[in-house]
Design an enzyme around this catalytic site. Structure first.
Site, PDB file in Angstrom:
ATOM      1  N   ASP A  54      36.307  46.790  34.216  1.00 41.08           N
ATOM      2  CA  ASP A  54      36.672  47.235  35.558  1.00 41.08           C
ATOM      3  C   ASP A  54      38.057  47.860  35.506  1.00 41.08           C
ATOM      4  OD1 ASP A  54      36.191  47.638  38.233  1.00 41.08           O
ATOM      5  OD2 ASP A  54      37.028  45.719  38.852  1.00 41.08           O
ATOM      6  N   THR A  96      38.734  49.506  42.940  1.00 41.00           N
ATOM      7  CA  THR A  96      38.595  49.737  44.372  1.00 41.00           C
ATOM      8  C   THR A  96      38.888  51.178  44.745  1.00 41.00           C
ATOM      9  OG1 THR A  96      39.299  47.473  44.772  1.00 41.00           O
ATOM     10  CG2 THR A  96      39.343  48.962  46.648  1.00 41.00           C
ATOM     11  N   ASP A 147      32.847  44.455  43.604  1.00 42.14           N
ATOM     12  CA  ASP A 147      33.504  43.497  42.719  1.00 42.14           C
ATOM     13  C   ASP A 147      34.131  42.409  43.596  1.00 42.14           C
ATOM     14  OD1 ASP A 147      34.363  42.453  40.280  1.00 42.14           O
ATOM     15  OD2 ASP A 147      36.313  43.425  40.473  1.00 42.14           O
ATOM     16  N   LYS A 206      37.597  36.691  39.648  1.00 40.35           N
ATOM     17  CA  LYS A 206      36.703  37.857  39.606  1.00 40.35           C
ATOM     18  C   LYS A 206      35.365  37.558  38.931  1.00 40.35           C
ATOM     19  CE  LYS A 206      39.535  41.388  40.857  1.00 40.35           C
ATOM     20  NZ  LYS A 206      39.208  42.500  41.748  1.00 40.35           N
ATOM     21  N   GLN A 223      42.891  34.408  42.341  1.00 41.98           N
ATOM     22  CA  GLN A 223      43.427  35.496  41.523  1.00 41.98           C
ATOM     23  C   GLN A 223      44.961  35.487  41.523  1.00 41.98           C
ATOM     24  OE1 GLN A 223      42.271  39.362  42.959  1.00 41.98           O
ATOM     25  NE2 GLN A 223      43.312  40.469  41.339  1.00 41.98           N
ATOM     26  N   ARG A 265      53.847  42.368  45.986  1.00 42.10           N
ATOM     27  CA  ARG A 265      55.188  42.391  45.390  1.00 42.10           C
ATOM     28  C   ARG A 265      56.166  43.100  46.327  1.00 42.10           C
ATOM     29  NH1 ARG A 265      51.861  44.322  41.536  1.00 42.10           N
ATOM     30  NH2 ARG A 265      52.791  46.400  41.670  1.00 42.10           N
ATOM     31  N   HIS A 290      45.001  52.351  46.395  1.00 44.03           N
ATOM     32  CA  HIS A 290      44.746  50.912  46.270  1.00 44.03           C
ATOM     33  C   HIS A 290      45.872  50.233  45.486  1.00 44.03           C
ATOM     34  CE1 HIS A 290      42.610  47.146  45.723  1.00 44.03           C
ATOM     35  NE2 HIS A 290      42.686  47.272  44.406  1.00 44.03           N
ATOM     36  N   GLU A 313      35.401  44.540  46.917  1.00 43.69           N
ATOM     37  CA  GLU A 313      36.007  45.777  46.441  1.00 43.69           C
ATOM     38  C   GLU A 313      34.904  46.813  46.307  1.00 43.69           C
ATOM     39  OE1 GLU A 313      39.960  44.294  44.029  1.00 43.69           O
ATOM     40  OE2 GLU A 313      38.203  44.903  42.852  1.00 43.69           O
ATOM     41  N   ARG A 331      40.952  36.165  46.286  1.00 41.51           N
ATOM     42  CA  ARG A 331      42.348  36.586  46.180  1.00 41.51           C
ATOM     43  C   ARG A 331      43.309  35.419  45.970  1.00 41.51           C
ATOM     44  NH1 ARG A 331      41.799  41.766  44.775  1.00 41.51           N
ATOM     45  NH2 ARG A 331      40.682  42.993  46.347  1.00 41.51           N
ATOM     46  N   TYR A 387      46.642  35.184  37.684  1.00 36.71           N
ATOM     47  CA  TYR A 387      46.609  36.479  36.996  1.00 36.71           C
ATOM     48  C   TYR A 387      47.831  36.776  36.133  1.00 36.71           C
ATOM     49  CZ  TYR A 387      49.826  39.214  39.985  1.00 36.71           C
ATOM     50  OH  TYR A 387      50.914  39.723  40.627  1.00 36.71           O
ATOM     51  N   GLU A 413      43.520  44.998  51.758  1.00 35.19           N
ATOM     52  CA  GLU A 413      44.225  46.178  52.244  1.00 35.19           C
ATOM     53  C   GLU A 413      43.943  46.410  53.725  1.00 35.19           C
ATOM     54  OE1 GLU A 413      44.014  49.714  49.331  1.00 35.19           O
ATOM     55  OE2 GLU A 413      42.291  48.447  48.841  1.00 35.19           O
ATOM     56  N   GLU A 449      33.439  49.959  44.903  1.00 35.69           N
ATOM     57  CA  GLU A 449      33.678  50.694  43.673  1.00 35.69           C
ATOM     58  C   GLU A 449      32.456  51.522  43.285  1.00 35.69           C
ATOM     59  OE1 GLU A 449      35.191  48.317  40.502  1.00 35.69           O
ATOM     60  OE2 GLU A 449      36.279  46.937  41.828  1.00 35.69           O
ATOM     61  N   TYR A 503      41.308  50.211  37.468  1.00 35.65           N
ATOM     62  CA  TYR A 503      42.221  50.095  38.612  1.00 35.65           C
ATOM     63  C   TYR A 503      42.743  51.504  38.859  1.00 35.65           C
ATOM     64  CZ  TYR A 503      46.153  47.636  41.063  1.00 35.65           C
ATOM     65  OH  TYR A 503      47.075  47.134  41.962  1.00 35.65           O
ATOM     66  N   THR A 510      29.632  40.046  40.510  1.00 36.46           N
ATOM     67  CA  THR A 510      29.832  41.482  40.706  1.00 36.46           C
ATOM     68  C   THR A 510      28.458  42.055  41.028  1.00 36.46           C
ATOM     69  OG1 THR A 510      31.660  41.571  39.113  1.00 36.46           O
ATOM     70  CG2 THR A 510      30.579  43.648  39.659  1.00 36.46           C
TER      71      THR A 510
END
Length: 403
Positions: free
Chosen positions: A115, A333, A222, A242, A229, A131, A122, A188, A226, A233, A347, A190, A117, A246
């Site tokens: 997968d 995503t 996917d 994750k 994760q 962050r 996104h 997500e 959260r 992560y 989001e 995709e 990114y 899927t």
């Protein structure tokens, strides 16, 4: 007039002909093609034409996909010729099944699952949410398609229920974790690409060889926990947040049906390194729609993807990794510049701080019983649209707690 009645404006006309695997009551799974609102039994048709192919009687698209581009084109051309020939109009009934009479299976056995990114909107959104106060993009993001290896064994076909995962989550106002069901279950939206022809270990696939290896495209959801994760992560990336599910669509749209959807990808600055650079790095103009409990909440535009499918495959293999028949790599995503174009709930609700109203209920993340449907179309020749069908999933509680 064609050999099969196809509703006017159907996204499953002769310009599409997506492949899947189906069965009817009391019969074994085999390869089919969607034509309008029905499924054409490909093995039976080719037997009748006296050109049988055991690959079409298989319970997976794998044997057919492994035959390569020349065979894919040959079968597609023959199908279009036969279906366009009105002289056989009365004969096709024996090969056709209505959608409500068939069971659709996972269309291919997934080998490896990667997968990516690859969408800048996104990536920037998640950077700002997770962050705050730091750079939205990590320094490497515009130099390579960031990705991770997912769990192939939990890739499931559209319609499969999704069990809410449990795991470790960061405690409130403490660094001590708690354990329990995810409270921030997300989706997500995709697009995935399916490898037909394998490659040799140690031999990278250049941009221009994409069509020699990739058979077609599917829709992907996917599912993402959260809260799990976010705790796990760092430093190695997604794992249990994750790996639980899927979902992919039941129909694989052949790349040959997407020729009119190929467009120039957005400008890339800085210029990619040579192995990711070239006029073969085209994008795709796909219109995606995300529905939550029957209400459309987002329309992500695939045309805005920063990294292209060919660049993803080139980067996946540049280090020497090989691909096998049935390998799946997904875009990550798909999101656009507007909030209404976000392909994930984190989001859409800005980390859960700005609920959206779904069915009269302020909502942030998925509750048990919620259902998400992702659909998409692409431009075909003239005014035609190419349909991907849908990828659908409903959330249920864990068996020991489900009511």
């Amino acid at each position: 007039m064609t050999a099969v009645d196809i509703p006017a404006g159907s996204p499953f006309g002769l310009d599409n002909l997506p492949y899947g695997v189906f069965s009817t009551p009391g019969t074994a799974p085999r390869v089919g093609v969607r034509v309008g609102d029905r499924v054409l039994d490909l093995a039976a048709l080719f037997e009748d034409l006296e050109i049988p192919d055991p690959a079409l009687s298989a319970d997976s698209l794998g044997p057919f996909m492994a035959q390569g581009p020349a065979r894919w084109a040959e079968v597609r051309d023959r199908l279009q010729d036969e279906l366009a020939g009105h002289s056989r109009r009365g004969e096709f009934g024996q090969f056709l099944h209505t959608l409500d009479r068939v069971h659709l299976h996972l269309p291919f056995r997934v080998g490896d699952y990667v997968d990516f990114y690859a969408n800048e909107h996104h990536a920037r959104n998640l950077g700002a949410i997770l962050r705050p106060g730091s750079a939205a993009l990590h320094p490497n993001w515009k130099y390579l398609p960031v990705g991770y290896h997912g769990r192939a064994g939990t890739v499931v076909v559209s319609g499969t229920e999704v069990v809410r995962p449990s795991g470790q989550r960061r405690g409130i106002e403490t660094d001590m974790p708690t354990f329990g069901p995810s409270q921030r279950l997300d989706i997500e939206a995709e697009v995935g690409f399916v490898v037909g022809v394998p490659s040799r270990r140690g031999v990278p696939i250049p941009l221009g060889d994409f069509d020699a290896h990739v058979f077609g495209a599917v829709l992907v959801d996917d599912w993402s926990a959260r809260d799990i994760q976010a705790w796990e992560y760092v430093p190695l990336g997604p794992f249990l947040g994750k790996s639980f599910a899927t979902s992919i669509s039941a129909w694989v749209v052949p790349m040959g049906a997407l020729e009119h959807a190929r467009i120039a990808q957005p400008p890339q600055d800085p210029e990619p390194l040579p192995y990711l650079r070239g006029d073969r790095a085209w994008g795709l103009d796909l219109a995606i729609e995300v529905s939550w409990n029957g209400q459309v909440v987002s329309r992500p535009p695939y045309a805005q993807m920063y990294w292209s499918p060919a660049q993803m495959l080139a980067h996946l293999t540049v280090g020497g990794a090989s691909v096998r028949t049935g390998d799946l790599f997904a875009s990550g995503t798909v999101s656009g510049a507007e909030r209404s174009q976000c392909g994930s709930l984190i989001e859409l609700t800005w980390g859960g701080t700005e609920p959206v109203t779904v069915g009269g209920r302020p909502s942030t993340f998925l509750e048990d019983g919620d259902e998400v449907v992702i659909a998409a179309t692409a431009p075909g020749p003239g005014d035609a649209r190419i349909g991907f069908g849908e990828v659908r999933g409903r959330v249920i509680g864990r068996p020991e707690t489900a009511g």
